[in-house]
Write a protein that holds these residues in place. Structure first.
Motif, PDB file in Angstrom:
ATOM      1  N   GLN A 186       0.817  -1.210   0.000  1.00  0.00           N
ATOM      2  CA  GLN A 186       0.000   0.000   0.000  1.00  0.00           C
ATOM      3  C   GLN A 186       0.858   1.271   0.000  1.00  0.00           C
ATOM      4  N   LEU A 187       1.722   1.357  -0.989  1.00  0.00           N
ATOM      5  CA  LEU A 187       2.629   2.490  -1.121  1.00  0.00           C
ATOM      6  C   LEU A 187       2.062   3.488  -2.117  1.00  0.00           C
ATOM      7  N   PRO A 188       2.392   4.757  -1.955  1.00  0.00           N
ATOM      8  CA  PRO A 188       1.858   5.781  -2.858  1.00  0.00           C
ATOM      9  C   PRO A 188       2.254   5.537  -4.311  1.00  0.00           C
ATOM     10  N   ALA A 189       1.352   5.863  -5.207  1.00  0.00           N
ATOM     11  CA  ALA A 189       1.605   5.692  -6.640  1.00  0.00           C
ATOM     12  C   ALA A 189       2.788   6.535  -7.099  1.00  0.00           C
ATOM     13  N   GLU A 190       3.036   7.651  -6.416  1.00  0.00           N
ATOM     14  CA  GLU A 190       4.107   8.569  -6.808  1.00  0.00           C
ATOM     15  C   GLU A 190       5.499   8.044  -6.472  1.00  0.00           C
ATOM     16  N   TRP A 191       5.578   6.976  -5.680  1.00  0.00           N
ATOM     17  CA  TRP A 191       6.884   6.420  -5.324  1.00  0.00           C
ATOM     18  C   TRP A 191       7.381   5.555  -6.465  1.00  0.00           C
TER      19      TRP A 191
END
Length: 199
Positions: free
Chosen positions: A163-168
């Protein structure tokens, strides 16, 4: 044993033969990585590097993702070597994932348009420094590590599972553990032509 910077730099090597029998605590590993994330420089102090430390079952889950992703694209008759290589990483104690937050870089580009084209390059340089500092720190503690790049093949699944940000943007994976064998002797090209001094 106390290591000087020079010996720590020399000791850092790619170590593929690793196992789970580490002699330092999870807290010490977390402390080393957090220290590196905090103190490694970044362009305009943007601090866009992001790291994720995977230990235990989470580490094994990552290498399962890599294995199944590659199984779907590597021909079956060639997969044996790939599976063997991945098993060596899975045999380790943990993995550090290195990312760059593209939203932070985008904000910097908007704020300083004159340097817009340079910020992605500079952020990669900064992340490379972070990877090197973490790698050297792990080595100084007697751990073995290597730097792997299964991105972008695994990016979407990694972001979904943890569940990591899409921007990473995933840049590298660093499996580590207790080294079980010494690496081969390293060959060095002559410094003449690689290093120049003008006085």
């Amino acid at each position: 044993m106390e290591h000087t910077l020079k010996s720590a730099v020399e000791r850092r090597r790619s170590r593929y033969a690793i196992d789970k029998q580490v002699h330092i605590s999870d807290e010490r590993i977390e402390e080393m990585i957090a220290h590196a994330v905090k103190h490694v420089p970044s362009p305009f102090n943007v601090q866009s590097a992001r790291t994720v430390l995977l230990l235990g079952e989470q580490h094994e889950r990552l290498w399962s993702i890599v294995r199944e992703t590659l199984r779907a694209i590597v021909p079956a008759d060639a997969f044996g070597g790939t599976a063997q290589k991945l098993a060596a990483f899975d045999a380790g104690y943990g993995t550090v994932l290195f990312f760059e937050d593209q939203s932070a870089i985008g904000a910097l580009q908007a704020q300083f348009p004159l340097y817009k084209d340079n910020f992605p390059i500079w952020s990669l340089e900064s992340n490379g420094m972070l990877e090197y500092v973490v790698w050297t720190a792990l080595s100084a503690e007697g751990l073995g590590a290597s730097l792997q790049h299964y991105n972008p093949l695994i990016d979407d699944e990694v972001k979904r599972i943890w569940q990591l940000p899409a921007e990473w943007k995933l840049l590298a994976q660093m499996p580590f553990g207790n080294p079980t064998a010494e690496p081969d002797a390293k060959q060095f090209a002559p410094l003449e032509g690689r290093f120049k001094v003008f006085k």
